[in-house]
Design a protein around this motif. Sequence first.
Motif, short mmCIF file in Angstrom:
data_model
loop_
_atom_site.label_atom_id
_atom_site.label_comp_id
_atom_site.label_asym_id
_atom_site.label_seq_id
_atom_site.Cartn_x
_atom_site.Cartn_y
_atom_site.Cartn_z
N ALA A 43 0.80 -1.23 0.00
CA ALA A 43 0.00 0.00 0.00
C ALA A 43 0.83 1.27 0.00
CB ALA A 43 -0.94 -0.01 1.21
N ASP A 44 2.13 1.15 0.25
CA ASP A 44 3.00 2.32 0.19
C ASP A 44 3.63 2.50 -1.19
OD1 ASP A 44 4.45 0.01 0.53
OD2 ASP A 44 5.93 0.89 1.88
N GLU A 45 3.14 1.78 -2.17
CA GLU A 45 3.64 1.88 -3.54
C GLU A 45 2.53 2.45 -4.42
OE1 GLU A 45 5.06 -1.98 -4.65
OE2 GLU A 45 6.57 -2.04 -3.06
N GLN A 46 2.62 3.73 -4.75
CA GLN A 46 1.51 4.45 -5.37
C GLN A 46 1.60 4.71 -6.88
OE1 GLN A 46 -1.23 4.91 -3.68
NE2 GLN A 46 -0.30 4.10 -1.82
N PRO A 47 2.74 4.48 -7.57
CA PRO A 47 2.74 4.76 -9.00
C PRO A 47 1.68 4.00 -9.79
CG PRO A 47 4.99 4.57 -8.21
CD PRO A 47 4.10 4.15 -7.07
N GLY A 48 1.41 2.75 -9.40
CA GLY A 48 0.38 1.98 -10.09
C GLY A 48 -1.01 2.55 -9.88
N THR A 49 -1.27 3.06 -8.68
CA THR A 49 -2.57 3.69 -8.42
C THR A 49 -2.75 4.92 -9.30
OG1 THR A 49 -2.62 2.87 -6.14
CG2 THR A 49 -3.99 4.77 -6.64
N MET A 50 -1.69 5.70 -9.47
CA MET A 50 -1.77 6.86 -10.35
C MET A 50 -2.05 6.43 -11.79
SD MET A 50 -1.73 10.13 -10.72
CE MET A 50 -0.86 11.02 -9.42
N ALA A 51 -1.41 5.35 -12.24
CA ALA A 51 -1.64 4.86 -13.60
C ALA A 51 -3.09 4.42 -13.77
CB ALA A 51 -0.69 3.71 -13.91
N PHE A 251 3.50 10.98 -10.37
CA PHE A 251 3.24 12.25 -11.02
C PHE A 251 2.17 12.05 -12.09
CE2 PHE A 251 7.75 12.19 -9.80
CZ PHE A 251 7.79 13.29 -8.95
N ASP A 252 1.37 13.10 -12.30
CA ASP A 252 0.28 13.02 -13.27
C ASP A 252 0.77 12.65 -14.67
OD1 ASP A 252 -2.41 13.23 -12.55
OD2 ASP A 252 -2.25 15.36 -12.15
#
Length: 380
Positions: A43-51, A251-252
Amino acid sequence: MAFEQHVLTLAGDTPGTHATLYSYTAGPEDAQVKVHLQAALHADEQPGTMALHHLLPMLRDADEKGQLRARFTVFPSVNPLGLATRTLRTHIGRYDLVTGVNYNRRWPDLYQLVAEAVEGRFTDDPDANVALLRKAVGDWLDAQQPGTAAEELRLAVLRSAHDADIVLDLHCDSDSLKHIFTSPELMPGLQDLADWMQVSATLTAEDSGGGSFDEMLPQLYRKAARANPDRPLPMAVETATLEYRGQADVFDDVGLADAKALFGFFASRGLIGADPGPRPVPAPAATPFDATEVVRVDRPGLLAYRVELGQKVTKGQPIADLIAMDGPGAFIVRTPVLAGTDGFVLSRALSKYVPRGGSIAKIVGTQPLASRAGGYLLED
């Protein structure tokens, strides 16, 4: 319109607590191909959530246009329990704080759980055999009574993924280039995914030692086939862990580019009736995961890297200095940390203070390493 949000409330393990798991579905319910996408199992890995944040509107719009040829299930942040584990202003989303278990370890050996139920029932029809195996897993899932929130979460995710044809688990490393983990049988079949992602490496292993989510379903089909050599049991799923750079790379513009690449991959497979765009430049071919060195230090210290991500190195080359933090030479003495193989630097540590035994880099080589043979291939 089939695009829909789903909300599952997970009962908490203590009075007055609960967690909410969100997912989305899109595409025809009767589609022949089912796709399961999830991000932030750590849950502390957020790049995939942004994708996936950027991919969801693309799927919604394609759904409205009738372009979806597969059934998509998307969990943008698949681990609400891990999202809640903040301690002293630090997010510890990788581990269940109750058990200490890594959220992406110890996923079940599904074939062992259903072997008795399918024994003697396979035929000469490969499609029927796959359906039988999937139903057996589904029946086992339906029979389970979770005893904790973590068990309830795992069962919910498994219900979505167990009968999918494509399962992609979106993660990231500490400080890293993009790469993929997958099973050797799935390459070069998933080379198109590597190409669309523009990864620096695809690392393959049947069993990396930890019971990772992406290895669970290939193990199901692999073990079923080996236990029934006289029956046709194909590898009926494509799974992979997609490592989207490092933890700080949220990042967006980057997430939008990653979402467009995923959309292009699915469109190129004919699962979305849209123009995928120009074919990407081919990514490097897959290499065995045991040819990748996980560089560890034999003492604590402060890291000073000598190499950049992607830099080629040779065996014995210093890749970092470890500055002593105790002893007679504290904060003066520097000890070189050497590469143990020829290759290129895939990842580094984001935190530069490291304990004894800490991993500080992955170096991707091409030749399996004796030190990695038959061992635990993961960092933790």
